[in-house]
Write an enzyme that holds these catalytic residues in place. Structure first.
Site, PDB file in Angstrom:
ATOM      1  N   GLY A 280       0.825  -1.215   0.000  1.00 50.23           N
ATOM      2  CA  GLY A 280       0.000   0.000   0.000  1.00 50.23           C
ATOM      3  C   GLY A 280       0.853   1.256   0.000  1.00 50.23           C
TER       4      GLY A 280
ATOM      5  N   GLN B 100       0.302   7.384   4.891  1.00 52.28           N
ATOM      6  CA  GLN B 100       0.310   7.158   3.446  1.00 52.28           C
ATOM      7  C   GLN B 100      -0.426   8.283   2.737  1.00 52.28           C
ATOM      8  OE1 GLN B 100      -1.079   3.158   2.741  1.00 52.28           O
ATOM      9  NE2 GLN B 100       0.723   2.247   3.698  1.00 52.28           N
TER      10      GLN B 100
ATOM     11  N   ASP C  12       0.201  -0.874  13.138  1.00 46.24           N
ATOM     12  CA  ASP C  12       0.671  -2.154  12.575  1.00 46.24           C
ATOM     13  C   ASP C  12       0.944  -3.196  13.656  1.00 46.24           C
ATOM     14  OD1 ASP C  12       0.496  -1.130  10.035  1.00 46.24           O
ATOM     15  OD2 ASP C  12       2.598  -0.537   9.931  1.00 46.24           O
TER      16      ASP C  12
ATOM     17  N   ARG D 269       1.820  -9.663   8.817  1.00 51.05           N
ATOM     18  CA  ARG D 269       1.781  -9.439  10.274  1.00 51.05           C
ATOM     19  C   ARG D 269       0.906 -10.469  10.989  1.00 51.05           C
ATOM     20  NH1 ARG D 269       5.092  -5.233  10.339  1.00 51.05           N
ATOM     21  NH2 ARG D 269       4.726  -3.556   8.839  1.00 51.05           N
TER      22      ARG D 269
HETATM   23  C1  S3P Z   1       2.805   3.285   6.451  1.00 53.05           C
HETATM   24  C2  S3P Z   1       1.736   3.835   7.062  1.00 53.05           C
HETATM   25  C3  S3P Z   1       0.695   3.066   7.750  1.00 53.05           C
HETATM   26  C4  S3P Z   1       1.125   1.638   8.024  1.00 53.05           C
HETATM   27  C5  S3P Z   1       1.820   1.019   6.863  1.00 53.05           C
HETATM   28  C6  S3P Z   1       3.040   1.824   6.458  1.00 53.05           C
HETATM   29  C7  S3P Z   1       3.779   4.164   5.784  1.00 53.05           C
HETATM   30  O1  S3P Z   1      -0.467   3.030   6.940  1.00 53.05           O
HETATM   31  O2  S3P Z   1       0.026   0.855   8.401  1.00 53.05           O
HETATM   32  O3  S3P Z   1       2.236  -0.291   7.185  1.00 53.05           O
HETATM   33  O4  S3P Z   1       4.913   3.731   5.508  1.00 53.05           O
HETATM   34  O5  S3P Z   1       3.435   5.322   5.511  1.00 53.05           O
HETATM   35  P1  S3P Z   1      -1.531   4.247   6.986  1.00 53.05           P
HETATM   36  O6  S3P Z   1      -0.750   5.464   6.842  1.00 53.05           O
HETATM   37  O7  S3P Z   1      -2.441   4.040   5.830  1.00 53.05           O
HETATM   38  O8  S3P Z   1      -2.218   4.101   8.290  1.00 53.05           O
END
Ligand code: S3P
Length: 449
Positions: free
Chosen positions: A112, A188, A336, A409
């Site tokens: 993601g 993100q 996480d 995980r």
């Molecule tokens: C991440 C942000 C988190 C996290 C993902 C990594 C990142 O997601 O759960 O494993 O590297 O920016 P969200 O920002 O969507 O919560």
């Protein structure tokens, strides 16, 4: 003895199942562990290296599947990235605004972070057409959370379900800056918009409901971006047009990977583990606060700062755990780690409540449903809440057949639960661990006494 406790079998369809057989005499966990590099920082080092001018040198990169997806995408966009290894990865950047148009689909795999952060860069690089996709899991995860603000900036993005699901097609544009009030605390989302703001004239601001991890802000600053943060209003502003310059990045160990050993050391009797070189950025240390609430015996040693990120060694000794409530602003700081915290809670006395974590439903799997179902198969008492879990602790677990649902995980959390369960646990599709922790099983074998 340890090799008799853990076996890994590969099925004909190349899916591994991990078998953990706890002897009736019990086990303990002992030793020092070096965990792999931080996944979030690894992605960002590769991406910023790719859009900077000059060379970026990365030490300690995570060699998991997710950063490999990022490297493949940015190579296709024109960056020269040397073979990935932990010692030294060299990225020859192409400079902001200079992507080449990829001749094929960019594949973010299971990641993601790769897809969402990259979308901000692609949407803001005009005169080029891009297509992005991912694996089964990623193609079902919501992209509207980044598509919506990008479209507000003038982006052109198309996809299934009202442009919210990958595969996505992007016609790069010159964007206009916005002030985006994000409905969710998501690094993100925040990072996607900030990255889009880099190649956009003017000030692009993101305000979050609660502070999410700030690795993008720290690294953007180090690479020369014009960026300012206001912790009071939980806002970050990037002023577009600044050139980024290649840097040396030292990636600390991933606290999200350390979390498995911290919980393992806490729940398996007579254990004493030292987890070395863990990144302890305050936007990530919710797990330490939650374990402290549960009265885990955890100490930070040798606290230091490495290349702009706080780092420490963390010692854990087993102790009796107590239930707690995990809710509110702490959630983005341990999002996480909730699957492994659920494991800790099953071994704690009392009822643990986890709330305000509906985000877990749109991770690599629906982590609320999957963790509740799999732990309950082992005899735990976990009730699903719409936005979390109620875990009635203190029920002994018994090994059985469980499934990771291809979520890294979940695979590792169930392996740790198995260490403190009677009989044999078989974790189907355990190979998912390689997304963020390629050597997980080896380390597990090494520390069992
Ligand atoms: C991440 C942000 C988190 C996290 C993902 C990594 C990142 O997601 O759960 O494993 O590297 O920016 P969200 O920002 O969507 O919560």
């Amino acid at each position: 003895m340890s090799s008799a406790v853990i076996t890994l079998e590969t099925q004909q369809n190349a899916s591994d199942h991990l078998i953990i057989n706890r002897p009736s005499s019990g086990i303990s966990l002992q030793g020092s562990i070096r965990i792999p590099g931080d996944k979030s920082i690894s992605h960002r080092a590769l991406m910023l290296g790719a859009i900077a001018e000059g060379e970026t040198k990365i030490t300690g990169l995570l060699l998991g599947e997710d950063p490999r997806s990022t490297a493949a995408c940015f190579r296709a966009l024109g960056a020269e990235i040397s073979e990935l290894n932990t010692e030294l990865v060299k990225v020859k950047g192409i400079g902001l605004g200079n992507f080449q148009e990829p001749i094929d689909i960019l594949n973010a795999g299971n990641s993601g972070t790769t897809m969402r952060l990259m979308l901000g860069l692609l949407a803001s690089h005009p005169h080029r057409f891009y297509t992005v996709t991912g694996d089964d899991s990623l193609r079902s995860r919501p992209m509207s959370r980044v598509v919506k603000p990008l479209v507000e900036m003038g982006a052109q993005i198309w996809g299934r379900k009202n442009n919210s699901l990958a595969p996505l097609a992007i016609q790069g544009q010159s964007l206009k800056p916005i002030h985006y009030h994000s409905p969710i605390a998501s690094a993100q989302v925040k990072s996607c918009i900030l990255l889009a703001g880099l190649n956009t004239q003017g000030d692009t601001t993101v305000t979050e409901p609660a502070l999410s991890r700030d690795h993008s802000e720290r690294m953007l600053k180090a690479f020369g971006a014009r960026i300012s943060t206001d912790p009071e209003t939980k806002s970050v502003t990037v002023t577009g047009g600044a050139k980024l310059y290649g840097q040396s990045v030292i990636v600390p160990g991933d606290i999200s990977s350390a979390a498995f050993w911290l919980v393992a050391g806490a729940i398996v009797p007579n254990s004493n583990l030292l987890v070395e070189n863990v990144g302890v950025n305050p936007t990530r240390t919710g797990i330490l606060e939650a374990l402290a609430m549960m009265e885990a015996d955890i100490q930070l040693e040798n606290e230091r700062e490495v290349a702009g990120e706080p780092v420490a060694d963390i010692r854990v000794r087993s102790s009796a755990l107590k239930s707690c409530t995990i809710a509110g602003d702490i959630i983005p700081r341990l999002i996480d780690e909730i699957p492994i915290l659920a494991v800790a809670a099953t071994f704690a006395s009392g009822t643990t409540i986890i709330k305000d974590a509906e985000e877990l439903r749109v991770k690599e799997s629906d982590r609320i449903t999957v963790m509740a179902q799999q732990l309950n198969k082992m005899g735990a008492k976990v009730n699903e809440l719409p936005d979390g879990m109620e875990i009635i602790g203190g029920t002994p677990l018994t090994g059985t057949e469980v499934d990771s649902y291809t979520d890294h995980r979940i695979a590792m959390s169930l392996a740790i639960a198995a260490l403190n369960s009677t009989d044999t646990t078989t974790i189907q599709r355990a190979e998912a661990a390689a997304i963020s922790y390629p050597n997980f099983t080896n380390t597990l074998k090494e520390i069992i006494r």
